[in-house]
Write a protein that holds these residues in place. Structure first.
Motif, short mmCIF file in Angstrom:
data_model
loop_
_atom_site.label_atom_id
_atom_site.label_comp_id
_atom_site.label_asym_id
_atom_site.label_seq_id
_atom_site.Cartn_x
_atom_site.Cartn_y
_atom_site.Cartn_z
N ILE A 91 0.85 -1.19 0.00
CA ILE A 91 0.00 0.00 0.00
C ILE A 91 0.88 1.24 0.00
CG2 ILE A 91 -1.72 1.31 1.29
CD1 ILE A 91 -2.78 -1.37 2.35
N MET A 92 0.75 2.03 -1.04
CA MET A 92 1.56 3.24 -1.19
C MET A 92 0.92 4.44 -0.52
SD MET A 92 4.30 2.42 -3.13
CE MET A 92 4.43 1.05 -1.99
N CYS A 93 -0.38 4.57 -0.67
CA CYS A 93 -1.11 5.64 0.03
C CYS A 93 -2.59 5.25 0.09
CB CYS A 93 -0.92 7.00 -0.63
SG CYS A 93 -1.62 7.18 -2.28
N ALA A 94 -3.21 5.54 1.21
CA ALA A 94 -4.63 5.23 1.38
C ALA A 94 -5.18 6.06 2.52
CB ALA A 94 -4.82 3.74 1.67
N ASP A 95 -6.08 6.96 2.19
CA ASP A 95 -6.68 7.80 3.23
C ASP A 95 -7.71 7.01 4.05
OD1 ASP A 95 -8.33 7.60 0.96
OD2 ASP A 95 -9.42 9.42 1.50
N ASN A 96 -8.28 5.96 3.42
CA ASN A 96 -9.31 5.17 4.10
C ASN A 96 -9.26 3.74 3.57
OD1 ASN A 96 -11.56 4.04 5.23
ND2 ASN A 96 -13.04 5.46 4.32
N LEU A 97 -8.75 2.83 4.37
CA LEU A 97 -8.61 1.44 3.93
C LEU A 97 -9.95 0.77 3.68
CD1 LEU A 97 -5.80 0.19 6.36
CD2 LEU A 97 -5.56 0.73 3.93
N GLU A 98 -11.00 1.24 4.36
CA GLU A 98 -12.31 0.61 4.23
C GLU A 98 -13.19 1.27 3.17
OE1 GLU A 98 -12.75 -2.20 5.75
OE2 GLU A 98 -10.75 -1.90 6.62
N ALA A 99 -12.62 2.20 2.43
CA ALA A 99 -13.39 2.85 1.37
C ALA A 99 -13.71 1.84 0.26
CB ALA A 99 -12.60 4.01 0.79
N PRO A 100 -14.89 1.92 -0.33
CA PRO A 100 -15.24 0.95 -1.38
C PRO A 100 -14.44 1.18 -2.65
CG PRO A 100 -16.95 2.62 -1.15
CD PRO A 100 -15.98 2.85 -0.02
N CYS A 101 -14.09 0.08 -3.30
CA CYS A 101 -13.43 0.12 -4.61
C CYS A 101 -14.52 0.05 -5.67
CB CYS A 101 -12.50 -1.08 -4.78
SG CYS A 101 -10.80 -0.74 -4.42
N LYS A 102 -14.57 1.03 -6.52
CA LYS A 102 -15.55 1.04 -7.59
C LYS A 102 -14.91 1.18 -8.97
CE LYS A 102 -19.21 3.02 -4.69
NZ LYS A 102 -20.14 4.17 -4.50
N LYS A 103 -13.80 1.90 -9.02
CA LYS A 103 -13.19 2.19 -10.32
C LYS A 103 -11.66 2.11 -10.16
CE LYS A 103 -13.87 5.37 -14.21
NZ LYS A 103 -14.39 6.68 -14.63
N VAL A 104 -11.05 1.15 -10.88
CA VAL A 104 -9.63 0.84 -10.69
C VAL A 104 -8.84 1.12 -11.97
CG1 VAL A 104 -7.96 -0.96 -10.12
CG2 VAL A 104 -10.21 -0.94 -9.01
N LEU A 105 -7.77 1.87 -11.83
CA LEU A 105 -6.86 2.16 -12.94
C LEU A 105 -5.60 1.32 -12.76
CD1 LEU A 105 -6.44 3.98 -15.46
CD2 LEU A 105 -5.28 5.61 -13.95
N ILE A 106 -5.20 0.61 -13.82
CA ILE A 106 -4.05 -0.29 -13.76
C ILE A 106 -2.97 0.24 -14.68
CG2 ILE A 106 -3.24 -2.63 -14.22
CD1 ILE A 106 -6.23 -3.48 -13.60
N SER A 107 -1.75 0.36 -14.13
CA SER A 107 -0.66 0.95 -14.90
C SER A 107 0.66 0.37 -14.43
CB SER A 107 -0.66 2.47 -14.69
OG SER A 107 0.44 3.08 -15.33
N LEU A 108 1.63 0.31 -15.33
CA LEU A 108 2.95 -0.17 -14.93
C LEU A 108 3.59 0.78 -13.92
CD1 LEU A 108 4.72 -2.65 -15.78
CD2 LEU A 108 6.07 -1.03 -17.12
N ASP A 109 3.37 2.09 -14.12
CA ASP A 109 3.98 3.12 -13.28
C ASP A 109 2.92 4.08 -12.76
OD1 ASP A 109 6.91 2.56 -14.32
OD2 ASP A 109 5.69 2.86 -16.12
N VAL A 110 3.27 4.81 -11.71
CA VAL A 110 2.40 5.88 -11.23
C VAL A 110 3.09 7.21 -11.56
CG1 VAL A 110 1.02 6.78 -9.33
CG2 VAL A 110 1.64 4.38 -9.35
N THR A 111 3.00 7.59 -12.83
CA THR A 111 3.58 8.85 -13.29
C THR A 111 2.65 10.00 -12.95
OG1 THR A 111 2.52 8.63 -15.44
CG2 THR A 111 4.73 7.66 -15.21
#
Length: 253
Positions: free
Chosen positions: A27-47
């Motif tokens: 986990i790199m950053c998360a303001d709320n671990l229990e927040a629902p996942c609805k829309k996920v972006l997948i990428s090799l890098d976080v530019t």
């Protein structure tokens, strides 16, 4: 599914026990671990482009291969480029998880994805280091033909190679493979396929009897994004997912 539930599911598939000691992922950053996942972006890098796209398009989660945070941070300030991205992500409720060397080593990870896209139906794990894979061609081919096939399969802009041995047994490691050259030789490979290796390493490999095919760091690792998207969909089929091409390196022909 919550952000943390998604993380734990992927963490079970690619456990921290596979991670190299020097690595930093999870986990790199998360303001709320229990927040629902609805829309996920997948990428090799976080530019910075990935961060901007995620925020502007309402993604709540980013999954990457390369860690957003690699070095230890001693402060949090917009003056630092990594910390600036962290601030923007947290302020906009975008959470990030990264799976690095454990995704290289894990079954169904980077190197299995690379082996499959090249056309190998099966592969063996390197017994000395589970990151590498060994694959065998049905029929021996020339190094020129193999390098050309790799370029076509991966869509690499440039493929470099050294050596003139026929290709039959191939050692595969996406990304930077120079540290595994001796492993490849020990495994009886005649050829290594990797993303990049240093000039000196390639010269030495040739002198030690190993062909090297260098197809680009991005191109040898990005195929895993297809598998990551597939795994996420299997875990929760009502999630919206999208891939982002994070390659920023340009080539002049």
């Amino acid at each position: 599914m919550t952000f943390y539930e998604l993380y734990k599911a992927l963490d079970a598939k690619f456990p921290q026990s596979l991670r190299c000691e020097w690595d930093n992922d999870g986990i790199m950053c998360a303001d709320n671990l229990e927040a629902p996942c609805k829309k996920v972006l997948i990428s090799l890098d976080v530019t910075d482009e990935v961060v901007k796209y995620a925020i502007e398009n309402g993604f709540d989660t980013v999954i990457s291969h390369h860690p957003l945070v690699f070095k230890g941070q001693k402060s949090l300030s917009a003056l630092n480029f990594t910390q600036s991205k962290l601030i923007s992500l947290v302020k906009n409720g975008v959470r990030v998880m990264s799976f690095h060397t454990r995704l290289d080593a894990g079954e169904g990870g980077v190197n299995d994805a690379l082996s499959a896209i090249i056309g190998f139906a099966k592969s063996e794990k390197d017994p000395l280091d589970p990151i590498g894979r060994i694959c065998t061609l049905e029929n021996e081919v020339t190094i020129e033909k193999f390098a050309s096939m790799v370029k076509d399969k991966l869509g690499s802009r440039v493929v470099s190679y050294i050596g003139n041995r026929p290709v039959k047994r191939v050692y595969i490691v996406g990304g930077d493979g120079k540290d595994l050259i001796e492993n490849a030789i020990s495994c009886g490979a005649d050829t290594m396929l990797t993303g990049n290796a240093s000039y000196n390493s390639m010269l030495e490999a040739d002198e030690m009897g190993l062909n090297i095919v260098e197809a680009g760091h991005f191109y040898t690792e990005n195929p895993v994004c297809n598998l990551l998207e597939k795994y996420v969909k299997e875990l929760c089929d009502n999630l919206k997912t999208e891939q982002f091409n994070s390659n920023k390196i340009k080539t002049i022909f």
